[in-house]
Design a protein around this motif. Sequence first.
Motif, mmCIF file in Angstrom:
data_model
loop_
_atom_site.group_PDB
_atom_site.id
_atom_site.type_symbol
_atom_site.label_atom_id
_atom_site.label_comp_id
_atom_site.label_asym_id
_atom_site.label_seq_id
_atom_site.Cartn_x
_atom_site.Cartn_y
_atom_site.Cartn_z
ATOM 1 N N GLN A 262 0.823 -1.208 0.000
ATOM 2 C CA GLN A 262 0.000 0.000 0.000
ATOM 3 C C GLN A 262 0.855 1.255 0.000
ATOM 4 N N ASP A 263 1.978 1.223 0.738
ATOM 5 C CA ASP A 263 2.786 2.419 0.925
ATOM 6 C C ASP A 263 3.936 2.552 -0.061
ATOM 7 N N ARG A 264 4.454 1.435 -0.535
ATOM 8 C CA ARG A 264 5.629 1.501 -1.402
ATOM 9 C C ARG A 264 5.798 0.175 -2.128
ATOM 10 N N ALA A 265 6.782 0.166 -3.033
ATOM 11 C CA ALA A 265 7.116 -1.036 -3.800
ATOM 12 C C ALA A 265 8.624 -1.186 -3.803
ATOM 13 N N VAL A 266 9.087 -2.427 -4.020
ATOM 14 C CA VAL A 266 10.520 -2.738 -3.975
ATOM 15 C C VAL A 266 10.865 -3.599 -5.185
ATOM 16 N N ASP A 267 11.984 -3.281 -5.832
ATOM 17 C CA ASP A 267 12.477 -4.026 -6.995
ATOM 18 C C ASP A 267 13.754 -4.730 -6.580
ATOM 19 N N ILE A 268 13.738 -6.082 -6.602
ATOM 20 C CA ILE A 268 14.872 -6.891 -6.174
ATOM 21 C C ILE A 268 15.394 -7.655 -7.378
ATOM 22 N N GLN A 269 16.679 -7.505 -7.660
ATOM 23 C CA GLN A 269 17.304 -8.152 -8.817
ATOM 24 C C GLN A 269 18.100 -9.371 -8.347
ATOM 25 N N GLY A 270 17.551 -10.541 -8.585
ATOM 26 C CA GLY A 270 18.248 -11.786 -8.251
ATOM 27 C C GLY A 270 18.079 -12.177 -6.800
ATOM 28 N N CYS A 271 18.312 -13.468 -6.535
ATOM 29 C CA CYS A 271 18.267 -13.967 -5.167
ATOM 30 C C CYS A 271 19.285 -15.080 -5.010
ATOM 31 N N GLY A 272 19.784 -15.239 -3.794
ATOM 32 C CA GLY A 272 20.794 -16.253 -3.525
ATOM 33 C C GLY A 272 20.166 -17.582 -3.151
ATOM 34 N N GLY A 273 21.035 -18.561 -2.854
ATOM 35 C CA GLY A 273 20.562 -19.857 -2.420
ATOM 36 C C GLY A 273 20.050 -19.815 -1.003
ATOM 37 N N ALA A 274 19.296 -20.829 -0.623
ATOM 38 C CA ALA A 274 18.767 -20.920 0.738
ATOM 39 C C ALA A 274 19.882 -21.237 1.721
ATOM 40 N N ARG A 275 19.632 -20.897 2.986
ATOM 41 C CA ARG A 275 20.600 -21.215 4.045
ATOM 42 C C ARG A 275 20.765 -22.721 4.155
#
Length: 275
Positions: A262-275
């Motif tokens: 509702q308040d904002r948006a976020v752009d995330i480029q790529g993600c790493g492996g799980a712990r």
Amino acid sequence: MARNLFVPIAAALILAAQALTSPARAETALPPDSVVSGEILPGWQTDRGTYMAALHLTLAPGWKTYWRAPGDAGIPPRFDWHGSKNVAAVRLHWPRPTVFSSNGMRTIGYVDDLVLPIEVTPGEPGRPMEIRARIDLGVCHDICMPMELRLDERLPGESRAAPIRAALAAQPLDARAARVGRVACEVEPIADGLRLTARIEVPPLGGDETAVFELPDPSIWVAETEMDREGSLLVARSDIVPADGTPFALDRSLVRITLLGQDRAVDIQGCGGAR
């Protein structure tokens, strides 16, 4: 003078889930150029030597068009810049969209008006450019119409910077600005593809939150995400199905994740492996 041409690209209209009332039938009988009009807004030269302009769409009241990832029930926009002169590259800067929900279907887009900044790289710096754009898009109210929009504009022109700057300021925040912590992705095979689960450390975005996964290959279908939040941890999962319906290798670094709140948006480029 810019040329503004609209062409319906389907003879039949796609009926939405809800039943049409008589007033709705009258409204959707409007000619295409009464439903949506478009223009190219000239802007300014950037410090990088590119030129910032924008596509401006004005829709009839209550009508909407779609974001680059429109949801299962939306119509994805397509852009063709062939025929442009002295244009080496075009980059789109999408402002934060709105999430719509109707009869259990989610779509993502813009209602009434859209200013979409266009960053143009000239082939020969310092020389004029001519934008010739063919844009396939969907516009929807109680029904949806696939449309073709053609625009011509010579750049630079008389600057109309204010709406372009406002649209740039309305883009999603990047991960650093949004105080995103660890982003970890797990991938597991399913019968017809993969299941992707992302665990994202991010403060609440306000209201109902939505996560959208995007891949470089648009032919791969990405299902609507399921969401859970545990304090500052957001968990989003989706099934990803390629055209041949078999598991495939997924490069996590190429996964784009957009979080919408509702308040904002976020752009995330790529993600790493799980712990």
